[in-house]
Write an enzyme that holds these catalytic residues in place. Sequence first.
Site, mmCIF file in Angstrom:
data_model
loop_
_atom_site.group_PDB
_atom_site.id
_atom_site.type_symbol
_atom_site.label_atom_id
_atom_site.label_comp_id
_atom_site.label_asym_id
_atom_site.label_seq_id
_atom_site.Cartn_x
_atom_site.Cartn_y
_atom_site.Cartn_z
ATOM 1 N N ILE A 33 23.647 -68.332 27.696
ATOM 2 C CA ILE A 33 23.581 -66.980 28.487
ATOM 3 C C ILE A 33 22.308 -66.324 27.898
ATOM 4 O O ILE A 33 22.293 -66.222 26.659
ATOM 5 C CB ILE A 33 24.838 -66.202 28.216
ATOM 6 C CG1 ILE A 33 25.874 -66.687 28.629
ATOM 7 C CG2 ILE A 33 24.582 -64.701 28.973
ATOM 8 C CD1 ILE A 33 27.188 -65.809 28.176
ATOM 9 N N HIS A 34 21.306 -66.196 28.749
ATOM 10 C CA HIS A 34 20.214 -65.531 28.248
ATOM 11 C C HIS A 34 19.958 -64.059 28.651
ATOM 12 O O HIS A 34 20.243 -63.735 29.803
ATOM 13 C CB HIS A 34 19.148 -66.350 28.961
ATOM 14 C CG HIS A 34 17.570 -66.169 28.514
ATOM 15 N ND1 HIS A 34 17.071 -66.429 27.270
ATOM 16 C CD2 HIS A 34 16.546 -65.537 29.122
ATOM 17 C CE1 HIS A 34 15.911 -66.042 27.126
ATOM 18 N NE2 HIS A 34 15.574 -65.276 28.428
ATOM 19 N N PRO A 35 19.511 -63.062 27.952
ATOM 20 C CA PRO A 35 19.063 -63.575 26.674
ATOM 21 C C PRO A 35 19.911 -63.194 25.424
ATOM 22 O O PRO A 35 20.486 -61.800 25.638
ATOM 23 C CB PRO A 35 17.915 -62.465 26.379
ATOM 24 C CG PRO A 35 18.233 -61.415 27.136
ATOM 25 C CD PRO A 35 18.959 -61.827 28.177
ATOM 26 N N GLU A 60 23.341 -67.869 22.664
ATOM 27 C CA GLU A 60 22.699 -69.381 23.610
ATOM 28 C C GLU A 60 22.231 -70.315 22.547
ATOM 29 O O GLU A 60 22.144 -71.328 22.927
ATOM 30 C CB GLU A 60 21.809 -68.955 24.367
ATOM 31 C CG GLU A 60 20.580 -68.188 24.002
ATOM 32 C CD GLU A 60 19.525 -67.978 25.311
ATOM 33 O OE1 GLU A 60 19.124 -66.827 25.265
ATOM 34 O OE2 GLU A 60 19.441 -69.050 25.984
ATOM 35 N N CYS A 90 12.370 -66.711 24.302
ATOM 36 C CA CYS A 90 11.820 -66.917 25.638
ATOM 37 C C CYS A 90 10.375 -66.857 25.953
ATOM 38 O O CYS A 90 9.740 -67.404 26.786
ATOM 39 C CB CYS A 90 12.494 -65.934 26.802
ATOM 40 S SG CYS A 90 12.625 -64.269 25.968
#
Lengths: 122, 426
Positions: free
Chosen positions: B400-402, B406, B426
């Site tokens: 799952i970002h951000p 993750e 990212c």
Amino acid sequence: MGWEEAQVRGYPEFVRAAQSYRGRPIFALFCGDKDAEGRSWCPDCVTAEPIVRKELHNLPDESVFIYCLVGDRAYWKDPNNEFRMNLKLTGVPTLLKYGTPQKLVEEECFKAELVRMLFTED
Amino acid sequence: MHQAALLGSAIKDAQHYGWNISQPVHHTWSVMAQGVQNYVKSLNWGHRVQLQEKKVKYFNIKGSFSDPHTVRGLTKAGKEIVVTADNIVIATGGRPKYPMHVAGALEYGITSDDLFWLKKSPGKTLVVGASYVSLECAGFLTGIGLDTTVMMRSIPLRGFDQQMASLVTEHMESYGTKFLKRCFPTKVEKLENDRLQVTWKNADLDTEETDSFNTVMWAVGRAPDTKTLNLETVGVKTNSETGKIIVDANEATSVPHIYAVGDITEGRPELTPTAIAAGKLLAQRLFGQSSELMDYDNVPTTVFTPLEYGCVGLSEEAAVQRHGSDNIEVYHAYYKPLEFTVAERDATQCYMKMVCLREREQRILGLHFIGPNAGEVIQGFALGIKCGATYPQMMKTVGIHPTCAEEVTKLHITKRSGLDATVTGC
């Protein structure tokens, strides 16, 4: 010395009473106002009051039982009323030991053993 | 109180995000203490109400065995209560130890039991010990602005993965906690101004040193509270070294109808949720609904130091010992939490590693994570590890970002490769 009862109506009267009995264990029952026939607009309060009164003989010596009518239904429903804001009450009836986190709310007040526990335990 | 300290850091970060807060911001101990103390007291009342609702009889007494089916004790008022039962469960837990060989330890020092009930700020504090209790307390005391020192005899967080333990203490040092490493106290004396003079030996330099503090807190281990129970009389066996009660996989003691759960038992993780789970399963076994035993493997836990450390499964050392270093693969990464970027916070110790078997399905043996909200991060992964999750399965799990979590799903650099494990955001 046994215990004694004080009857008050509204927040300022409650605060005055609590302050005047400072130093003694204070228990308070908060109920909705009663009409001319003596019936509260709050049906749970009608149920709880006799159950609480039946356990009053368990109150420790020197303690004070404050019976407090909070106001009419409209006042109580206001989310910012003084009892909600200052005493953190969430419902009526509420039975509490003043100055402690010990309290019974709504249906909890129907249970004689819980009321007795509130009155007699540390 | 850890949360109070984190909020203090958040207030400092907030300026970078545009909030106009006049610095320095001050902390008032008594406001925090009252809030915490009221909450804890309300929990106690809540438990009493629940027990009453479930029709559980509650005796507020210090009990001891008078025979294998009988417990007796005195109430506060001095009245004797006698209770007999078919089954008895002992769950009296542990109590903080005082180092009795240190003069003045008992008279002048406090323990974690006392710290949370202090009405006034502890001021300049010395925390003695290297346990999670010691580091967590020293961590939040530093966070609320107090001059705090940790005194450690040897390694931090014994029993935990030592690479992770070092990162935790390194972060605490950069955060402002002072460390006296390889030191142990010899005496505590009271000064005229009510401060405490502590004298200690520095094992590395072979010198004796001294300093004064407002508060000295002992966090040097916990001991089981069994002395007053009269266990010998009824034949309940304890470990002579630790004093803990010896139990089997059924939580049964050497006396068949007497059981024990929690910190009082030998060889179990000293964790609340573990004790609760074991207690529930015991109740279900005793009254016929189940034969399921408690599984003490892969119990997740978190150390709530200023930079939190969460883990589940084996430490790297334990994995190496059990399987041999040739048979394990350790994937790792240094990462930077998003919340540290704009706030310009140092993420040097933000690190994670996953210890896996090297052969065939590459089952995950242990997961270790240092960073914000470590407990929340590890909790979900504990389910996977309980189910026997493998490295390929983890790689198939989409992140799952951000988030920081993750990065667990993206771990790909091995220690074996020797490559730089810093991952970019990212």
